[in-house]
Design an enzyme around this catalytic site. Structure first.
Site, mmCIF file in Angstrom:
data_model
loop_
_atom_site.group_PDB
_atom_site.id
_atom_site.type_symbol
_atom_site.label_atom_id
_atom_site.label_comp_id
_atom_site.label_asym_id
_atom_site.label_seq_id
_atom_site.Cartn_x
_atom_site.Cartn_y
_atom_site.Cartn_z
ATOM 1 N N HIS A 129 73.770 -51.832 44.693
ATOM 2 C CA HIS A 129 72.349 -51.639 44.412
ATOM 3 C C HIS A 129 72.012 -52.451 43.165
ATOM 4 O O HIS A 129 72.850 -52.612 42.286
ATOM 5 C CB HIS A 129 72.142 -50.138 44.159
ATOM 6 C CG HIS A 129 70.723 -49.688 44.052
ATOM 7 N ND1 HIS A 129 69.969 -49.880 42.922
ATOM 8 C CD2 HIS A 129 69.924 -49.023 44.930
ATOM 9 C CE1 HIS A 129 68.773 -49.351 43.111
ATOM 10 N NE2 HIS A 129 68.712 -48.823 44.315
ATOM 11 N N ASP A 206 79.497 -45.339 41.610
ATOM 12 C CA ASP A 206 78.086 -45.033 41.847
ATOM 13 C C ASP A 206 78.035 -44.078 43.038
ATOM 14 O O ASP A 206 78.230 -44.486 44.180
ATOM 15 C CB ASP A 206 77.344 -46.348 42.126
ATOM 16 C CG ASP A 206 75.898 -46.140 42.572
ATOM 17 O OD1 ASP A 206 75.513 -44.989 42.842
ATOM 18 O OD2 ASP A 206 75.170 -47.142 42.654
ATOM 19 N N GLN A 209 74.799 -42.208 46.767
ATOM 20 C CA GLN A 209 74.686 -41.961 48.211
ATOM 21 C C GLN A 209 75.813 -41.090 48.766
ATOM 22 O O GLN A 209 75.892 -40.885 49.977
ATOM 23 C CB GLN A 209 74.675 -43.295 48.978
ATOM 24 C CG GLN A 209 73.473 -44.183 48.687
ATOM 25 C CD GLN A 209 72.163 -43.636 49.236
ATOM 26 O OE1 GLN A 209 72.156 -42.817 50.157
ATOM 27 N NE2 GLN A 209 71.059 -44.086 48.672
ATOM 28 N N LYS A 232 68.206 -37.556 45.062
ATOM 29 C CA LYS A 232 68.815 -37.863 46.361
ATOM 30 C C LYS A 232 69.707 -36.727 46.849
ATOM 31 O O LYS A 232 70.266 -36.800 47.927
ATOM 32 C CB LYS A 232 69.617 -39.163 46.271
ATOM 33 C CG LYS A 232 68.701 -40.382 46.078
ATOM 34 C CD LYS A 232 69.463 -41.669 45.996
ATOM 35 C CE LYS A 232 68.488 -42.825 45.798
ATOM 36 N NZ LYS A 232 69.158 -44.106 45.573
ATOM 37 N N CYS A 370 66.789 -52.766 47.524
ATOM 38 C CA CYS A 370 67.378 -53.039 46.185
ATOM 39 C C CYS A 370 68.773 -53.639 46.313
ATOM 40 O O CYS A 370 69.635 -53.408 45.460
ATOM 41 C CB CYS A 370 67.421 -51.799 45.307
ATOM 42 S SG CYS A 370 65.821 -51.089 44.952
#
Ligand SMILES: *Cc1c(COP(=O)(O)O)cnc(C)c1O
Length: 412
Positions: A129, A206, A209, A232, A370
């Site tokens: 991202h 990261d 997700q 999220k 992104c």
């Protein structure tokens, strides 16, 4: 029939009832919300928690001797403990509240970045991202460091042999996504972490997700940093989490200066507070932090195995149905993937498809998500992305596919 199948796994109707937005309409059609990769909807308990805070408990934390301030502080710190337990952090002090994944990565790029010097190397991947690309480019410019990028194959999988070649004793940080927001690829992060540690590099994962789809144990992973965004994972916007190993966090200088992060301030010299306060300058998003604790607690009370099975089935079903469409090209066909499905249809612009889907009540995301370097790799301007979560149903997939076919027919 479809609905019945869902019920066998878990009570999808009850779950959907807990998310008020799911029963709204757009353009007079029932909302089919397939943009969970951008942000998730919120269960009523999360919404109630924010309302309750401002109705009854509003007060600044870590400051007042008065009753309400102490209550607010307790709620905020309890949220930290809830999150600590959920990700299995050894202590709550290493669970920092941030403004989101972007905020957390920028914190590390600035603070951990201060420890780097010219010639040091950082590794990211092609599928990152922008928020896991740009802060490192800025750091490399400030410090004269080198940014290396792990390549991917046509399925959207990291080429691990190339990653191993990039590692050397100049590598100070490997910063990769757990799951690609565009491709759905689940990366072999345990392998990445172990390999990076062999050359003495730290590893940032990261998790924007992943945390909402799978259990995450930061100690088992042995990552140095793990980050995610509240919004999220069924919580509010403007709040996120940065987990870090205590020794690494203690080795880093503070990021922002201000209230809460200090031990003692004089004009001659200021000393800094201990973790987590050292990295939490100023009044935070108090209601957001508390509500994120509620969201994580909500998630902790779900049957994660059932969720995973359900989401996997939705992903497989949607992929099968999509592949029946002429000119369909699915972007991201990794063996290990979540129910994030990006696609392009030959001759049609993703934006036009997204616009026509919207008119039929189906919310998807279109564009580069992104991840422009990833779009360049696949040589496309963007994709249509349908991203599913546990409150989606097979019946919704059917409506989505029908609406998609109608859109394509109109555009052809
Ligand atoms: C959404 C996302 C981010 C950025 O999160 P923000 O909440 O916008 O700060 C970073 N990485 C991935 C993989 C994402 O999906």
């Amino acid at each position: 029939m479809m609905v019945k199948e869902d019920i066998q796994l878990f009570d999808i109707d009850r779950i959907r009832d807990e998310f008020p937005t799911l029963s709204r309409e757009v353009y007079g059609k029932p909302l089919i919300y397939l943009d969970n990769g951008a942000t998730s909807q919120k269960p009523q308990v999360v919404i109630d928690s924010i309302e309750h805070y401002y109705t009854f408990d509003n007060s600044n934390i870590h400051r007042g001797v008065h009753h309400m301030s102490q209550e607010a502080t307790t709620q905020y710190e309890n949220a930290r403990v809830t999150i600590q337990k959920y990700i299995n952090s050894p202590t709550p002090e290493q669970v920092l509240f941030t403004t989101g994944t972007t905020g957390g990565i920028n914190l590390i790029a600035h603070s951990f970045g201060e420890l780097l010097s010219a010639g040091d190397e950082i590794i990211i991947s092609t599928m990152e991202h922008h928020s896991n690309i740009v802060p490192w480019q800025m750091l490399c410019e400030r410090k004269g460091c080198k940014l290396n990028v792990i390549p991917i194959n046509d399925h959207g999988e990291l080429i691990m042999s190339e990653f191993e070649k990039l590692l050397n004793n100049k590598t100070k940080l490997v910063s990769v996504t757990h799951i690609s927001n565009t491709l759905g690829t689940i990366n072999p992060i345990k392998h990445i972490i172990d390999s990076a540690h062999k050359v003495g590099a730290k590893v940032l994962i990261d998790g924007a997700q992943s945390i909402q789809h799978m259990s995450v144990d930061v100690q088992a992973l042995d990552c140095d940093f793990f980050l995610f965004s509240g919004h999220k994972v069924f919580g509010p916007t403007g709040v996120g989490i940065l987990y870090g190993k205590t020794a690494v966090l203690n080795s880093m200088p503070p990021y922002q200066g201000g209230g809460d992060m200090i031990d003692r301030v004089t004009f001659e010299k200021t000393t800094y507070n201990v973790l987590p306060h050292k990295f939490e300058a100023g009044t935070p998003n108090i209601s957001g932090g508390i509500a994120l604790g509620v969201a994580i607690n909500y998630l902790a009370n779900q049957d994660l195995n059932a969720i995973q099975k359900h989401e996997h089935e939705l992903g497989v079903y949607a992929t099968t149905e999509l592949n029946k469409i002429e000119g369909m090209r699915i972007i991201g066909t990794s063996k290990e993937k979540t129910s994030v499905i990006s696609f392009v249809v030959e001759g049609l612009h993703p934006f036009d498809i997204g616009t026509l889907l919207d008119k039929q009540g189906v919310a998807v995301r279109t564009g580069h998500h992104c991840t422009q370097p990833l779009m360049d790799f696949f040589n496309i301007p963007g994709t249509v992305r349908a991203s599913f979560t546990f409150y989606n149903t097979k019946a919704e997939v059917d409506i989505f596919i029908k609406a998609l076919n109608r859109s394509i027919n109109m555009l052809r």
